[in-house]
Design an enzyme around this catalytic site. Structure first.
Site, PDB file in Angstrom:
ATOM      1  N   ASP A  67       0.672  -1.185  -0.050  1.00 24.72           N
ATOM      2  CA  ASP A  67      -0.088   0.156  -0.115  1.00 24.72           C
ATOM      3  C   ASP A  67       0.802   1.189   0.021  1.00 24.72           C
ATOM      4  OD1 ASP A  67       0.959  -0.496   2.705  1.00 24.72           O
ATOM      5  OD2 ASP A  67      -1.192  -1.045   3.353  1.00 24.72           O
ATOM      6  N   ASN A 136      -7.738  -2.677  14.130  1.00 28.13           N
ATOM      7  CA  ASN A 136      -9.362  -2.812  13.747  1.00 28.13           C
ATOM      8  C   ASN A 136      -9.294  -4.169  12.845  1.00 28.13           C
ATOM      9  OD1 ASN A 136      -8.127  -1.931  11.382  1.00 28.13           O
ATOM     10  ND2 ASN A 136      -9.607  -0.307  10.891  1.00 28.13           N
ATOM     11  N   HIS A 138      -7.386  -4.654   9.964  1.00 30.07           N
ATOM     12  CA  HIS A 138      -7.187  -4.526   8.480  1.00 30.07           C
ATOM     13  C   HIS A 138      -5.946  -5.126   8.314  1.00 30.07           C
ATOM     14  CE1 HIS A 138      -5.203  -0.355   9.208  1.00 30.07           C
ATOM     15  NE2 HIS A 138      -3.993  -1.211   9.192  1.00 30.07           N
ATOM     16  N   GLU A 143      -9.884  -2.035   4.920  1.00 25.37           N
ATOM     17  CA  GLU A 143     -10.451  -1.584   6.167  1.00 25.37           C
ATOM     18  C   GLU A 143     -11.932  -2.490   6.478  1.00 25.37           C
ATOM     19  OE1 GLU A 143      -8.617   0.110   8.142  1.00 25.37           O
ATOM     20  OE2 GLU A 143      -7.897   1.832   7.462  1.00 25.37           O
TER      21      GLU A 143
HETATM   22  C1  F6R Z   1       1.384  -1.258   6.088  1.00 27.90           C
HETATM   23  C2  F6R Z   1      -0.012  -2.100   6.185  1.00 27.90           C
HETATM   24  C3  F6R Z   1      -0.793  -1.874   7.315  1.00 27.90           C
HETATM   25  C4  F6R Z   1       0.123  -2.101   8.807  1.00 27.90           C
HETATM   26  C5  F6R Z   1      -0.907  -2.166   9.722  1.00 27.90           C
HETATM   27  C6  F6R Z   1       0.014  -2.255  11.270  1.00 27.90           C
HETATM   28  O1  F6R Z   1       1.791  -1.499   5.072  1.00 27.90           O
HETATM   29  O2  F6R Z   1      -0.439  -2.949   5.335  1.00 27.90           O
HETATM   30  O3  F6R Z   1      -2.016  -2.970   7.298  1.00 27.90           O
HETATM   31  O4  F6R Z   1       0.604  -3.482   8.728  1.00 27.90           O
HETATM   32  O5  F6R Z   1      -1.589  -0.791  10.038  1.00 27.90           O
HETATM   33  O6  F6R Z   1       0.852  -1.287  11.241  1.00 27.90           O
HETATM   34  P1  F6R Z   1       1.782  -1.257  12.651  1.00 27.90           P
HETATM   35  O7  F6R Z   1       2.766  -2.218  12.104  1.00 27.90           O
HETATM   36  O8  F6R Z   1       2.351   0.201  12.151  1.00 27.90           O
HETATM   37  O9  F6R Z   1       1.199  -1.633  13.768  1.00 27.90           O
END
Ligand code: F6R
Length: 256
Positions: A67, A136, A138, A143
């Site tokens: 992403d 959440n 994701h 989401e």
């Molecule tokens: C980032 C991504 C998100 C993160 C998730 C957790 O490329 O795809 O799904 O893996 O938001 O983020 P952290 O690791 O910062 O808690």
């Protein structure tokens, strides 16, 4: 799914890096799906160490990131382009032409999303997809919603995500509201999936991921349908799960 519970973040990171190293050593031109955020940082540090020790060679590896924030140019310090070069690519021998990250700025996102999926399809499938987990549930930036696009698409970030990611920005107003993300269809087509999570703030999402049901309210629950998904979590992220109950559906490996 296979669930590996480790003592702490470092052990989680080392376990993940070993699996990625094995993948590359088994297939030099592996296609890796990569994540950003705090979770994979330790894994990337371990992979850099392994590269410097001559244990792994990235010269034929191909990568596709999950992403990117919409509106951030590649050289913005909070962009995922910047993150990946800073925390991994600048320190290993991967070829620039083998790196793919969705574009955060475009005059035609529909076209670019389609091109991203086509670029992945050109390589067949992703051999190993690394995932972090949102508070959440994701994965990528897919989401919770009634409907989730299966292909690469633009998404409105959830309030929880904006709140969780404001720590990287000067103020919450600077956090982009939209992102471009690989869809759940592409993620699920990966041959192997590695989901990492650490810390108490991920415990609820992990509990729901392992509940044995499917719901688009917790996108990570889709992983229970994958034939080769491994979840590596530390003790804190595992703190709300009933290990005996999880064992009814999944293989559990305790490294405690
Ligand atoms: C980032 C991504 C998100 C993160 C998730 C957790 O490329 O795809 O799904 O893996 O938001 O983020 P952290 O690791 O910062 O808690």
């Amino acid at each position: 799914m296979k669930v590996i519970i480790t003592n702490d973040y470092d052990e989680m990171s080392k376990t993940a890096a070993e699996i990625i190293k094995e993948q590359i050593n088994k297939k030099a031109n592996s296609v890796l799906g990569l994540a950003t955020g705090s979770t994979p940082l330790g894994t990337y540090r371990e992979l850099i160490k392994m590269y410097k020790n001559g244990e792994v060679d990235f010269s034929y590896v191909i990568t596709f990131n999950l992403d990117e924030y919409v509106g951030l140019p590649d050289d913005h310090p909070q962009s995922y382009h910047y993150f990946m070069y800073e925390n991994l690519f600048n320190h290993i021998n991967i070829k620039k032409e083998n790196i793919h990250i969705p574009k955060g700025i475009s005059d035609d996102f529909d076209r670019d999303c389609k091109l991203y999926d086509e670029a992945i399809e050109k390589f067949g499938e992703i051999d190993l997809q690394l995932l972090g987990l949102g508070v959440n549930g994701h994965i990528g930036f897919n989401e919770p919603d009634d409907y989730i696009n299966t292909k690469t698409h633009i998404v409105d970030l959830a309030e929880e995500t904006i709140n969780a990611n404001k720590r990287f920005f000067k103020s919450i107003d600077e956090v982009p509201r939209k992102a471009v993300t690989m869809g759940l269809g592409t993620i699920m087509k990966s041959k192997k999936i590695l989901l990492l999570a650490s810390g108490k703030n991920k415990a609820k999402a992990i509990k729901e991921t392992l509940n044995g049901y499917l719901t688009t309210d917790v996108p990570s629950t889709v992983l229970s349908l994958h034939p080769d998904a491994t979840i590596i979590i530390d003790k804190d992220a595992a703190s709300l799960i009933d290990v005996e109950k999880v064992k009814e559906n999944d293989d559990v490996v305790l490294k405690l």
